[in-house]
Design an enzyme around this catalytic site. Structure first.
Site, short mmCIF file in Angstrom:
data_model
loop_
_atom_site.label_atom_id
_atom_site.label_comp_id
_atom_site.label_asym_id
_atom_site.label_seq_id
_atom_site.Cartn_x
_atom_site.Cartn_y
_atom_site.Cartn_z
N GLY B 127 0.82 -1.21 0.00
CA GLY B 127 0.00 0.00 0.00
C GLY B 127 0.85 1.25 0.00
CE1 TYR B 128 5.38 0.72 0.97
CE2 TYR B 128 7.02 1.56 -0.56
CZ TYR B 128 6.71 0.91 0.62
OH TYR B 128 7.71 0.45 1.41
CB SER B 129 0.91 4.12 -5.76
OG SER B 129 2.22 3.94 -6.20
CD GLU B 245 19.36 -9.06 -1.64
OE1 GLU B 245 19.86 -9.22 -2.79
OE2 GLU B 245 19.99 -9.31 -0.60
CG ASN B 387 12.90 3.00 -16.50
OD1 ASN B 387 12.64 2.43 -15.44
ND2 ASN B 387 13.25 2.35 -17.59
CD GLU B 388 10.54 8.44 -17.62
OE1 GLU B 388 9.88 7.72 -16.83
OE2 GLU B 388 10.76 8.10 -18.80
#
Lengths: 375, 401
Positions: B127-129, B245, B387-388
């Site tokens: 539960g992050y975004s 990791e 990736n940005e």
């Protein structure tokens, strides 16, 4: 599995890096490059004294038996300083041919003085219509009495102006693209029938085009077995290609560092241009190109040192990837520097020109992708 | 310097190969090979097989039931799993919350949560975004208010992979006062997905799959005992997790296996001229350049591995693994779609989402899942820090900008 440098290798790296810091101040380099010799004889003597000219050769030939990793370390540091001494031409290419093909006596006459720093050599194997193909040899060596008569043209001979002896690749039999029938001769500079056109390449490094018109050489000038020189040529050029890739990686690292530093100090719109994300991401792309190139270099070094059959394929893969990276890093370094990047005054343009020379030297990206596919 | 495996490592490689050869169920191997999606039952069944062998905690220390393997052994295991078409483990438990719990959790939390993560009896989601906190994760607004021995949580999470299959969620919530610096007001909570007030709503992705969800939290009571570490220190645990990791993040082994699978397919893919696509020079060239890029990536990964093996820091090159790994993987996806030609057009949910057997021998059939997978895997350069964002991080931490 261990991809780290040994103690000795770290010492070598440190020693070359200190030499570059001490002796390669930009204006001093420029003076040496602009001298008639095109490099510093004093530096060359120092290379001999420090044992660097021994590195690529076997111990029984008077060398240090250095690995591909050692060669890589040396060339990478040379790249960082844009070193102009003819290590690639005399030591790796021409010296490599003598080491691979020469008799004990020939090694005594031509390799020992190269290792001592007392003799300059040049390898003549590229022809006006050979492009990058090593077996495309039309220069002919015809048997005549006790010796051979050589006729043909060789171009972009690195160190071709000041070499005392040339290693000349010529055809003694077969058709112009055959791998068999290729032989190697030692020809002294100044021999009758040889004309030498000296010039500088775009990166300022001296080279020459040579025309052989009925040049007579004795039987003793043949290096290795007649008609059997191709494999040695191919493997020596592969090693030189690998060395040039290492030089490129050193140059690219330097261009990246200099570009990043420049953007931190150059201000526009009241802020350092390094604060612009458009530039940050482009510099990260340069960093990625540098690191992926270094990884390819390590891969090729491991393959060469293992003597594996796929080492030619590994070198071609490396040259292709490094060539792509070189295009990106060179152009971006100039672009991000802006106007000052296209001046002769700043070192950036000189790194860019050397990098561009190496991109085509020993074969372009397309050529090496093709070789990778067919190997 | 050498890139060779030691004889001990070669023995280990043999052991892993034997295990995979005898224990990987055919139906699971077939799903992975064909590029189809696995059911939860298949994921659980496979992890239990590995768990029984004692190998589920690949990266975990031995004291918590992990393997205690060296970095090279972990690398070999992951490489062999990819070669054998074994599925990847679902990462939320094993690779994400597990390490957070054994590093920062209480003894009670360790005993309570770690064993069932290893055995795959408990599934986790992340539960992050949130709808307005994506790349700018620290802008999250889900709040947790302390009421005695529990928190009351309100807010919404999104892009929550497998929330519909998960038993638990590890969740970042805002606990500090509004004027506190954002990073210092975040807390890391473990939330039981059966708690009253949780609603999971599916998000169907462009390939037709149900993988991600919205999760709404409405007055959800979470015991204070389910908090990891200290209140308002959650951001540091989250950062630990993001940095944990990084070696397998490039997924070199999987890309390599897929590239070799593509090459085999080309040998039987008609070129329309009576021959096969493997003879097509333009296609072969693209393939060769990609293969070279993958080789570079492999050695970038090995450089990191080599440094970790000798106890050094992983080195600046490790920062590029996510960007380059996802770019290579997505280029392979593209080449599958290009190679498929017309065979890439039909959408066959029975094959892709369901469990229909895919006949690997028939060319058309073996391309059937590739286009949906190409669509699905556009996620790779977006999740886990796009990736940005990765490039922003590299600019800051490596280039010092």
């Amino acid at each position: 599995m261990d991809l780290s440098y040994s103690e000795e290798q770290l010492l070598l790296k440190d020693s070359v890096s200190r030499f570059v810091a001490r002796s390669y101040e930009f204006n001093r380099r420029r003076d040496n490059l602009h001298s008639s010799l095109g490099y510093s004889a004093e530096n060359w003597a120092l290379f001999a004294e420090l044992g660097w000219l021994m590195i690529p050769f076997d111990e029984e030939d008077g060398g240090l038996g250095g690995s591909a990793v050692d060669l890589m370390i040396l060339m990478e540091e040379f790249g960082k300083g844009l070193v102009v001494e003819p290590f690639l031409a005399t030591t790796v290419l021409a010296g490599g041919l003598v080491a691979a093909l020469g008799s004990d006596r020939q090694k005594g006459d031509y390799l020992s003085p190269v290792i001592d720093g007392a003799m300059q050599l040049a390898a003549c194997y590229i022809e006006p219509d050979s492009r990058y193909c090593l077996s495309r040899v039309t220069t002919k060596a015809v048997r005549d009495g006790g010796g051979y008569v050589i006729s043909g043209k060789k171009c972009v001979v690195l160190n071709g102006g000041h070499a005392e002896n040339y290693l000349v690749v010529a055809r003694t039999s077969g058709d112009s693209n055959d791998q068999s029938g290729i032989s190697c001769f030692i020809v002294p500079n100044g021999v009758s029938g040889l004309s030498v056109d000296n010039y500088r390449m775009n990166d300022g490094v001296p080279a020459a085009d040579l025309v052989f018109t009925d040049v007579r050489v004795p039987e003793s000038s043949v290096l290795g077995a007649i008609g059997d020189g191709f494999k040695a040529l191919e493997s020596v050029v592969a090693r030189a290609t690998f060395a040039a890739c290492a030089e490129s990686v050193g140059i690219m690292d330097e261009l990246l560092n200099k570009t990043v530093e420049y953007t931190k100090t150059r201000k526009q719109f009241g802020v350092p241009i390094s604060s612009f994300q458009a530039l940050q991401h482009r510099m990260v792309d340069m960093f990625i190109a540098c690191e992926q190139s270094r990884s390819m270099l390590l891969m090729a070094a491991c393959e060469l040192d293992q003597g594996s059959e796929s080492s030619l394929k590994a070198v071609s893969a490396t040259k292709a990837r490094v060539g792509q990276a070189a295009r990106l890093v060179g152009q971006e370094a100039v672009q991000i520097h802006g106007g000052i990047g296209i001046t002769d005054e700043l070192d950036i343009s000189h790194y860019f020109k050397r990098l561009t020379s190496i991109e085509n030297l020993f074969g372009s990206v397309d050529y090496h992708v093709g070789r990778y596919m067919s190997a | 310097m050498n890139a060779e495996l030691s004889s001990d490592d070669l023995d280990f490689q043999d052991e892993v190969r034997r295990f995979l050869g005898s224990e990987l169920p055919d139906d699971i191997r077939g799903r992975v090979e064909s590029g189809g999606r696995l059911s939860k039952e298949q994921h659980v069944r496979w992890q239990k097989v590995v768990y029984e062998r004692g190998w589920a905690g690949v990266n975990w220390p031995r004291q918590y039931g992990g393997t205690g393997w060296t970095p090279v052994q972990k690398h070999i295991f992951e490489k062999e799993c990819a070669r054998a078409y074994a599925p990847e483990f679902i990462s939320f438990g094993l690779k994400m919350v597990g390490p957070v719990i054994y590093t920062f959790g209480t003894d009670e939390q360790k005993q309570r949560f770690l064993p069932s993560i290893l055995s795959s009896d408990t599934w986790w989601c992340q539960g992050y975004s949130e709808p307005n906190a994506g790349s700018d994760l620290v802008a999250l607004t889900t709040t947790a208010v302390r009421r005695g021995d529990h928190y009351v949580v309100n807010g919404a999470k999104t892009w929550t992979t497998y929330a519909h299959r998960a038993d638990w969620m590890f969740c970042l919530v805002r606990t500090g006062a509004a004027d506190v610096k954002s990073q210092e007001a975040i807390t890391f909570l473990l939330i039981d997905m059966t708690s009253p007030g949780i609603t999971v709503s599916p998000i169907i992705t462009l390939d037709g799959a149900h993988e991600v969800n919205e999760v709404f939290l409405n007055d959800v009571k979470v015991p204070v005992d389910n908090r990891i570490g200290e209140e308002n220190k959650g951001w540091s645990y989250a950062k630990f997790l993001l940095n944990h990791e990084r070696t397998n993040i490039a997924k070199v082994a999987i890309s390599r296996q897929r590239l070799s699978q593509l090459k085999s397919l080309l040998l039987v893919t008609p070129d329309g001229l009576g021959g096969f696509l493997s003879d097509d020079p333009a296609f072969s060239r693209k393939l060769a350049e990609l293969e070279i890029e993958l080789k570079a990536l492999e050695f970038t990964e090995l450089r990191t591995l080599s440094a970790l093996s000798t106890g050094e820091s992983p080195g600046p090159q490790s920062s590029i693994l996510k960007v380059c790994g996802t770019e290579v993987a997505q280029r392979i996806d593209e080449l599958f779609v290009e190679a498929a030609g017309m065979a890439g057009l039909p959408y066959r949910p029975d094959h892709y989402l369901g469990n229909a057997e895919v006949d690997q021998a028939g060319c058309v059939e073996s391309y059937v899942n590739r286009t949906p997978w190409y669509f699905n895997n556009r996620k790779a350069s977006i999740y886990g820090g796009s990736n940005e964002i990765q490039k922003n991080i590299i600019a800051k931490t490596v280039l010092g900008i």
